[in-house]
Structures are given as C-alpha cells and as structure tokens.
Design an enzyme around this catalytic site. Structure first.
Site, PDB file in Angstrom:
ATOM      1  N   HIS A  31      42.024  45.343  16.857  1.00 56.84           N
ATOM      2  CA  HIS A  31      41.232  46.565  17.035  1.00 56.84           C
ATOM      3  C   HIS A  31      39.925  46.277  17.770  1.00 56.84           C
ATOM      4  O   HIS A  31      38.930  46.978  17.572  1.00 56.84           O
ATOM      5  CB  HIS A  31      40.940  47.240  15.682  1.00 56.84           C
ATOM      6  CG  HIS A  31      42.085  47.160  14.719  1.00 56.84           C
ATOM      7  ND1 HIS A  31      43.280  47.783  14.953  1.00 56.84           N
ATOM      8  CD2 HIS A  31      42.243  46.475  13.552  1.00 56.84           C
ATOM      9  CE1 HIS A  31      44.119  47.511  13.967  1.00 56.84           C
ATOM     10  NE2 HIS A  31      43.521  46.705  13.113  1.00 56.84           N
ATOM     11  N   CYS A  32      39.917  45.224  18.573  1.00 54.48           N
ATOM     12  CA  CYS A  32      38.699  44.771  19.281  1.00 54.48           C
ATOM     13  C   CYS A  32      37.611  44.319  18.311  1.00 54.48           C
ATOM     14  O   CYS A  32      36.474  44.103  18.711  1.00 54.48           O
ATOM     15  CB  CYS A  32      38.126  45.835  20.216  1.00 54.48           C
ATOM     16  SG  CYS A  32      39.205  46.215  21.576  1.00 54.48           S
ATOM     17  N   ALA A  33      37.957  44.205  17.019  1.00 52.69           N
ATOM     18  CA  ALA A  33      37.008  43.627  16.063  1.00 52.69           C
ATOM     19  C   ALA A  33      37.427  42.165  15.883  1.00 52.69           C
ATOM     20  O   ALA A  33      37.740  41.703  14.772  1.00 52.69           O
ATOM     21  CB  ALA A  33      37.053  44.389  14.743  1.00 52.69           C
TER      22      ALA A  33
END
Ligand code: PLP
Length: 435
Positions: A395-397
C-alpha cells in the site's frame, strides 16, 4: 444505527448494479452518477479559464474559482488563497518540498515517520540524500519509529526534533495500520523546537498528509493549526485527477512556486531580467489546470453533504458559501457510519484463526491483515473470486511493512466508505474466512 440511509446513498452509484463488493476505498472511491453527468453538463460552455473574454470563458472561470472557495470552506481555510490544486496528494508533498528547497540551511533536518506513505517519505529522502548534497548542503531525514500497535511513537518523534528541525512531516491517518496520530501533540512538538524560520517564526513547520484523514473526518485547518495539509479527491467520491495542498497564506506568499510558466505570472509582468508572479492562489497554478476536474471535485463535497442530509438546503449544483458546520455534520455522520462498519469487520476478522490484524483498535476505516500460511496476494485473489475487492501489497507504506518485519512486505486490506453496508462487511469477512 448511524442515521445514514445507506440504501438511498447507494442508489446514486452505478457499481451496486454489478454486484461488486467495493471494499478497496482507501485506494480510490466510486464516483456517484451526478458527478459523471456534471462533466457532460459543463460541456456546452467548455472553455479555458483566465484566458478569454468570451462568456464561456468567464462562466467557466467563475465556476472554477468558486470551486476553490468551496474546497477552502470545507476545511475551514481562511480563503482560496491558501490552496494549491494539483493532481494528487503526491504532487502536494512534492510542491512543499520544491517550495522549501532553497530555504534549507546546512545542518537542518526533516523529521518524518516510519508510518508514511511513500509520497510523504521519498520526497524527503530525495531532498536530503540526493538534491541538497549536490548543492553542498547536508540536511538529515529522521524517521520516527513505530510502537508495537503500529502507531507513530510520538515520544521518539519528539526526541528527534531539535532547533534544526525545519519541518515535521506526518501522516494524519495511516493507510496501513489505520492509526491517526494526535495532531495537537504534533503541533506542540513542532512549536517547541525553536527552529528559526526565514519568516522570523521560531518553530518547525508541520505538514500533515491528509489523504486518509480528510475523507474520514472533519479537518479544520485553523483549529488544528497545521502549516500544510494534503489530500486527494479520488478518495472522496470525485473522479481521478485533483489533489489539494492547503498551506498558510503567508507561507505561500513567502515560498517559491513549484511550477513556473503561464497564468502564475502577473499580467504583462514578464521581462528578460524580471518576472512578477500572480496573486495567490494563481501563483501556484502554472499552465492550464484540470478545470472540469476541479469544478466536479468541489461539487463532490457539496453532494456528500446532500447524501448525508447535513445541510438545510441542497448544496449540489450550486455555488457560494455554506457554514463550516455542514462539513462537521457531514463528516461526523460519515465517520460514525464507517466506524460502525470497521468495528463490525474488526470483531469478525479477529475471530478468524491464524489472522493477524495490524494497527490499533481506534482506527481510520480500514483493516490490513495477514493470514498464516497464505500470502496476501493469493488471499486478495480469492476474495476477488467471491466478488470482494481488497488490496494486497504494501500500500506504498513500505517502511511500516519493513518495520513490522513482514516478509514479503505486504498485507491484505479492506477499507470502507459512505456507501458500504453491513452486507458488504459480512461478505468480505466470509470471503476472508473461506480464503
Ligand atoms: N498518503 C496516503 C496516506 C495515502 O493513502 C495515499 C494514497 O493511497 C497517498 C498519500 C497518495 O495519494 P495519491 O496517490 O492521490 O497521490
């Protein structure tokens, strides 16, 4: 009961006819029919803004400028002069980075966190590791660590802040753990740093990534006293293409623009050795903007207020001001509804054997998890076969997935919006249990 008539709300959307269980709303929400139709309705007067004397151009300009006012009103910004409208949240963070680029002094630092979406870490990484070193300046990027629940460890963050901290960049709500750092504490930490800004203020600037915060609750930028706030309209019912950077007016007046070119210059004030810039907010609006997208995005807010029955008069399709209480009522009703769905999902998922849920109990309306023995991508595909839309990945985290030692750095995520109902939650949970 949350007081929202969800079935009536769903009737404004096309996706329920397909049977889809749309539970990947933290990525992007669905557009209601009215907004799609609005594009068509704008076409007879289709024209550029600020560039013509025609009735069509003036009419479109009026709608475009009114959209700025609506967006400013929604977050209780003092005026449209505090807004920079671009493509998305990512562009907003880059706009801050480029705007401040020349202000950084040798020895400064930027404090960010391990919970950030890459859009609020990679620009600061690039600035401090790649750009400023080439300009002969050493500036540190200091990420604050997470606690065991997947919250930002605010004590650690405070320990990283000193009188060389120009900026603190922190998510308002994580798109992975759902954690929502306390903005008042962050403000206090930023205020205590004593950093001397070029404007004479003695405190660190505070940038809040609002991509998951603003769609979930009312954010009053004056009350929260944030210096910068970013968010994207594609997570707030509007079609793709428009993002917001709110900044305090004096910062935009003092700062460098991110993009240079037409429309951001004062009329007639370009000479070979001298250029004057346009007034705010147009100083930060170089080139032809996403005109229809901006108009439709502002109308998405008005429509959301109508869908949640938060205004005494219908707002959609209109122009002009409305009380900030409308935003508060809208977002309070929406937040109660999505919190109830999230709680229901959390309770049911927690009862599934072998499932690890990340993040604190109090959370934004999303739940990321992993199941022992099944990789999250396989799980998300199994959910899709049952019509349930989830998202697997980091999640781009990415930093947070590494911090929690997830290998691969991935999780499966469900996330809820105003149009989800209990049946969506139950179908999603059943799919996870079966997957
Ligand atoms: N920040 C957070 C917390 C997000 O969840 C996202 C998108 O998922 C972004 C930033 C980036 O938003 P955009 O892709 O609209 O630039």
């Amino acid at each position: 009961m949350t007081g929202l008539d969800v079935e009536r709300i769903r009737a404004h959307f096309d996706f329920p006819r397909t049977g889809r269980v749309v539970t990947n709303n933290a990525a992007s929400t669905q557009p209601p029919r009215e907004l799609v139709e609005l594009y068509r309705e704008l076409i007879p007067w289709y024209e550029n803004v600020h560039r013509g004397q025609s009735t069509a151009s003036r009419r479109t300009t009026d709608l475009f400028e009114d959209a700025y006012d609506t967006i400013a009103r929604w977050i209780n910004a003092p005026s449209r002069r505090c807004l920079v409208l671009g493509r998305n949240t990512t562009e907003a963070h880059n706009a801050v980075m480029y705007s401040l680029l020349t202000e950084f002094r040798h020895g400064d630092n930027v404090v960010t966190t391990m919970l950030e979406h890459n859009s609020n870490f990679v620009p600061w990484y690039a600035l401090t590791h790649e750009i400023l070193p080439r300009l002969g300046k050493t500036v540190e990027c200091r990420p604050a660590r997470l606690d065991a629940d997947g919250n930002v460890d605010l004590e650690h963050l405070a320990s990283l802040v000193d009188r060389h901290t120009k900026l603190i960049c922190c998510t308002g709500a994580s798109n992975f753990t759902g954690s929502r750092p306390d903005l008042a504490i962050l403000r206090r930490i930023a205020d205590a740093s004593g950093y001397l800004q070029p404007t004479g203020e003695r405190r660190s600037r505070l940038l809040i990534d609002g991509a998951q915060l603003v769609p979930g609750r009312a954010v009053d930028v004056q009350r929260e006293d944030v210096d910068y706030l970013s968010f994207s309209f594609h997570k707030m019912l509007a079609p793709f293409g428009v993002g917001v950077l709110y900044a305090k007016e004096h910062l935009l007046r003092h700062g460098r623009p991110f993009l240079y070119g037409g429309d951001m210059i004062a009329e007639g004030r370009v000479f070979p050795d001298h250029v004057d810039y346009n007034d705010l907010p147009w100083k930060y609006s170089a080139g032809t903007p996403n005109i229809l997208g901006v108009i439709v995005s502002a109308q998405a807010l008005r429509l959301l207020a109508d869908l949640t029955a938060s205004s005494e008069r219908p707002l959609f399709g209109g122009t002009g001001s409305f009380p900030y209480a409308v935003t508060q009522r809208t977002m309070d009703r929406l937040a109660r509804h999505t919190a109830q769905l999230t709680g229901r999902a959390h309770r049911a998922l927690a009862a599934i054997d072998g499932l690890t849920i990340y993040g604190p109990r109090e959370r934004a309306p999303l739940i990321a998890f992993n199941r022992t023995g099944t990789d999250p991508f396989t799980l998300a595909k199994a959910l899709d076969q049952r019509g349930v839309e989830a998202r697997a990945g980091c999640h781009c985290a990415t930093l947070a997935h590494h911090a929690l030692r997830l290998d691969p750095p991935a999780s499966c995520r469900l996330s809820f919006a105003v149009y989800n109902n209990e049946e969506d939650v139950d179908r999603a949970v059943e799919a996870v249990a079966a997957g």
